[in-house]
Design a protein around this motif. Structure first.
Motif, PDB file in Angstrom:
ATOM      1  N   VAL A   1       0.826  -1.206   0.000  1.00  0.00           N
ATOM      2  CA  VAL A   1       0.000   0.000   0.000  1.00  0.00           C
ATOM      3  C   VAL A   1       0.861   1.257   0.000  1.00  0.00           C
ATOM      4  CG1 VAL A   1      -0.244   0.082   2.513  1.00  0.00           C
ATOM      5  CG2 VAL A   1      -2.010   1.106   1.043  1.00  0.00           C
ATOM      6  N   THR A   2       2.026   1.202   0.613  1.00  0.00           N
ATOM      7  CA  THR A   2       2.919   2.365   0.627  1.00  0.00           C
ATOM      8  C   THR A   2       3.903   2.363  -0.527  1.00  0.00           C
ATOM      9  OG1 THR A   2       4.415   1.214   2.145  1.00  0.00           O
ATOM     10  CG2 THR A   2       2.742   2.671   3.114  1.00  0.00           C
ATOM     11  N   GLU A   3       4.096   1.197  -1.159  1.00  0.00           N
ATOM     12  CA  GLU A   3       4.981   1.087  -2.311  1.00  0.00           C
ATOM     13  C   GLU A   3       4.315   0.272  -3.418  1.00  0.00           C
ATOM     14  OE1 GLU A   3       9.549   1.192  -1.281  1.00  0.00           O
ATOM     15  OE2 GLU A   3       8.588  -0.447  -0.177  1.00  0.00           O
ATOM     16  N   PRO A   4       3.261   0.830  -4.032  1.00  0.00           N
ATOM     17  CA  PRO A   4       2.606   0.103  -5.122  1.00  0.00           C
ATOM     18  C   PRO A   4       3.515   0.019  -6.340  1.00  0.00           C
ATOM     19  CG  PRO A   4       1.770   2.332  -4.980  1.00  0.00           C
ATOM     20  CD  PRO A   4       2.660   2.150  -3.792  1.00  0.00           C
TER      21      PRO A   4
ATOM     22  N   ARG B   1      -0.116  -7.852  -6.829  1.00  0.00           N
ATOM     23  CA  ARG B   1      -0.621  -7.305  -5.565  1.00  0.00           C
ATOM     24  C   ARG B   1      -0.196  -5.836  -5.490  1.00  0.00           C
ATOM     25  NH1 ARG B   1       0.987 -10.917  -1.080  1.00  0.00           N
ATOM     26  NH2 ARG B   1      -1.078 -11.874  -1.279  1.00  0.00           N
ATOM     27  N   TYR B   2      -1.155  -4.962  -5.253  1.00  0.00           N
ATOM     28  CA  TYR B   2      -0.929  -3.520  -5.285  1.00  0.00           C
ATOM     29  C   TYR B   2      -0.209  -3.112  -6.581  1.00  0.00           C
ATOM     30  CZ  TYR B   2      -2.666  -2.888  -0.564  1.00  0.00           C
ATOM     31  OH  TYR B   2      -3.481  -2.839   0.549  1.00  0.00           O
ATOM     32  N   VAL B   3      -0.854  -3.459  -7.678  1.00  0.00           N
ATOM     33  CA  VAL B   3      -0.358  -3.090  -9.011  1.00  0.00           C
ATOM     34  C   VAL B   3      -1.377  -2.154  -9.643  1.00  0.00           C
ATOM     35  CG1 VAL B   3       0.187  -3.924 -11.324  1.00  0.00           C
ATOM     36  CG2 VAL B   3       0.938  -5.223  -9.321  1.00  0.00           C
ATOM     37  N   ARG B   4      -0.914  -1.016 -10.136  1.00  0.00           N
ATOM     38  CA  ARG B   4      -1.811  -0.063 -10.779  1.00  0.00           C
ATOM     39  C   ARG B   4      -1.347   0.170 -12.217  1.00  0.00           C
ATOM     40  NH1 ARG B   4      -0.245   5.129  -6.856  1.00  0.00           N
ATOM     41  NH2 ARG B   4       1.919   5.347  -7.577  1.00  0.00           N
ATOM     42  N   VAL B   5      -2.329   0.184 -13.121  1.00  0.00           N
ATOM     43  CA  VAL B   5      -2.073   0.282 -14.563  1.00  0.00           C
ATOM     44  C   VAL B   5      -2.849   1.494 -15.068  1.00  0.00           C
ATOM     45  CG1 VAL B   5      -2.286  -0.891 -16.776  1.00  0.00           C
ATOM     46  CG2 VAL B   5      -1.757  -2.211 -14.711  1.00  0.00           C
ATOM     47  N   TRP B   6      -2.125   2.538 -15.422  1.00  0.00           N
ATOM     48  CA  TRP B   6      -2.745   3.813 -15.773  1.00  0.00           C
ATOM     49  C   TRP B   6      -2.501   4.162 -17.241  1.00  0.00           C
ATOM     50  CZ3 TRP B   6      -0.888   7.350 -11.102  1.00  0.00           C
ATOM     51  CH2 TRP B   6      -1.446   6.844  -9.908  1.00  0.00           C
TER      52      TRP B   6
ATOM     53  N   ASN C   1      -5.806  -6.149  -4.789  1.00  0.00           N
ATOM     54  CA  ASN C   1      -5.510  -4.715  -4.702  1.00  0.00           C
ATOM     55  C   ASN C   1      -4.833  -4.217  -5.982  1.00  0.00           C
ATOM     56  OD1 ASN C   1      -5.307  -5.820  -1.685  1.00  0.00           O
ATOM     57  ND2 ASN C   1      -5.996  -3.696  -1.606  1.00  0.00           N
ATOM     58  N   CYS C   2      -5.568  -4.297  -7.066  1.00  0.00           N
ATOM     59  CA  CYS C   2      -5.052  -3.855  -8.364  1.00  0.00           C
ATOM     60  C   CYS C   2      -6.004  -2.838  -8.974  1.00  0.00           C
ATOM     61  CB  CYS C   2      -4.871  -5.037  -9.315  1.00  0.00           C
ATOM     62  SG  CYS C   2      -3.600  -6.203  -8.785  1.00  0.00           S
ATOM     63  N   GLU C   3      -5.467  -2.000  -9.855  1.00  0.00           N
ATOM     64  CA  GLU C   3      -6.268  -0.930 -10.435  1.00  0.00           C
ATOM     65  C   GLU C   3      -5.931  -0.717 -11.900  1.00  0.00           C
ATOM     66  OE1 GLU C   3      -7.594   3.148  -8.680  1.00  0.00           O
ATOM     67  OE2 GLU C   3      -5.568   3.441  -9.474  1.00  0.00           O
ATOM     68  N   VAL C   4      -6.972  -0.463 -12.691  1.00  0.00           N
ATOM     69  CA  VAL C   4      -6.826   0.073 -14.041  1.00  0.00           C
ATOM     70  C   VAL C   4      -7.530   1.416 -14.070  1.00  0.00           C
ATOM     71  CG1 VAL C   4      -7.350  -0.217 -16.484  1.00  0.00           C
ATOM     72  CG2 VAL C   4      -6.727  -2.207 -15.110  1.00  0.00           C
ATOM     73  N   ALA C   5      -6.813   2.464 -14.445  1.00  0.00           N
ATOM     74  CA  ALA C   5      -7.388   3.807 -14.506  1.00  0.00           C
ATOM     75  C   ALA C   5      -7.112   4.430 -15.865  1.00  0.00           C
ATOM     76  CB  ALA C   5      -6.819   4.701 -13.408  1.00  0.00           C
ATOM     77  N   LEU C   6      -8.128   5.059 -16.424  1.00  0.00           N
ATOM     78  CA  LEU C   6      -8.055   5.734 -17.715  1.00  0.00           C
ATOM     79  C   LEU C   6      -7.535   4.820 -18.818  1.00  0.00           C
ATOM     80  CD1 LEU C   6      -8.029   8.285 -15.626  1.00  0.00           C
ATOM     81  CD2 LEU C   6      -7.526   9.514 -17.729  1.00  0.00           C
ATOM     82  N   SER C   7      -8.122   3.640 -18.923  1.00  0.00           N
ATOM     83  CA  SER C   7      -7.868   2.763 -20.069  1.00  0.00           C
ATOM     84  C   SER C   7      -8.863   3.117 -21.163  1.00  0.00           C
ATOM     85  CB  SER C   7      -8.033   1.296 -19.678  1.00  0.00           C
ATOM     86  OG  SER C   7      -8.085   0.472 -20.827  1.00  0.00           O
ATOM     87  N   ALA C   8      -8.396   3.175 -22.403  1.00  0.00           N
ATOM     88  CA  ALA C   8      -9.310   3.418 -23.518  1.00  0.00           C
ATOM     89  C   ALA C   8     -10.099   2.167 -23.865  1.00  0.00           C
ATOM     90  CB  ALA C   8      -8.529   3.904 -24.734  1.00  0.00           C
TER      91      ALA C   8
END
Length: 276
Positions: A134-137, A197-202, A229-236
């Motif tokens: 959470v502190t180092e995604p 785990r705690y992976v974000r894809v922007w 705890n993963c995220e996809v943000a602003l994917s087309a």
């Protein structure tokens, strides 16, 4: 603490927008200013075990082959080029010249040409070990500096595809990238492709083939794989796409995507909980 959610401190909603109750709590946006240098660059096939850490520049499509493991340290930021280093800007826009070998996508119906973007593909039998905190995604984003909200647009690089050997409808399928077929699917329900785990894809979702865009795609990924705890943000494209398989997932955030937040096809039989 009822004032905080599981997204605080690492989600795009917090780190880029500050819209959560926590409001930028120990959280930074890696695209406000690009790093002066990179610890390593990545391009092409990974056939033996490799570890990434620090700031990594992904200059072209990366394929983790059968038997190889890509380990990514907590806090790593992978900056993907919007245009593959294998593409030449002076490539003629013809079916003969705009080919996969030239890292060029030729759209026949409209006779348009597009450069291939960077992307990450974990092939069937390959493994990704991406265990952020959470502190180092662990962040995958485009190599573009975007200091203002107006500059933060979707579809700037290719995205992530993970392929496994778990069951899907009608046996096995393939995804064509760079004119090569990447087969996925089998009969190993507990197959493991590693960990996210705690992976974000922007800012993903650029075309990787005519009519084919991805955010994060799981193709026949098995239940031995950890996805939390993963995220996809602003994917087309879609946010998370599950093409068959048995992988379980929890606490997934899919925000401001161009397609479905969660796309489930080809007989997916896993379980998911806590979806945004």
């Amino acid at each position: 603490d009822i004032n905080y959610s599981w997204l605080d401190g690492w989600s795009w909603l917090d780190c880029s927008q500050g819209t959560l109750a926590g409001g930028f709590r120990d959280c930074t946006d890696p695209n406000v200013a690009l790093p002066d240098d990179f610890h390593s660059t990545a391009c092409g096939e990974i056939a033996t075990d490799v570890a990434w850490s620090g700031n990594v520049e992904m200059t072209c499509p990366v394929f983790v082959k059968n038997g190889a493991t890509l380990t990514i340290a907590p806090g790593t930021i992978v900056y993907a080029r919007a245009v593959s280093s294998g593409y030449a800007a002076n490539t003629p826009c013809t079916a003969e010249a705009c080919t996969a070998a030239a890292h060029c996508i030729y759209v026949r119906n409209s006779a348009l040409c597009q450069p291939l973007p960077s992307m990450l593909v974990i092939e069937s039998g390959g493994t990704i070990d991406a265990a952020g905190t959470v502190t180092e995604p662990i962040t995958f984003t485009v190599k573009n500096e975007m200091a203002t909200v107006a500059e933060r647009s979707a579809g700037q690089w290719g995205g992530i595809i993970i392929l496994g050997k778990a069951p899907i409808s009608r046996g096995s399928r393939d995804i064509e990238i760079l004119s090569e077929s990447h087969v996925f699917g089998g009969d190993i329900a507990a197959d493991s492709s590693g960990m996210l785990r705690y992976v974000r894809v922007w800012y993903a979702g650029a075309s990787i083939a005519p009519g084919h865009q991805v955010g994060v795609t799981f193709g026949a990924v098995g239940s031995g794989t950890v996805v939390e705890n993963c995220e996809v943000a602003l994917s087309a494209a879609d946010g998370f796409e599950f093409l068959g398989g048995t992988v379980n997932a929890k606490r997934l955030s899919s925000v401001f995507v161009g397609g479905s937040a969660f796309d489930i096809e080809m007989g997916y039989t896993g379980k998911m909980q806590f979806l945004l």
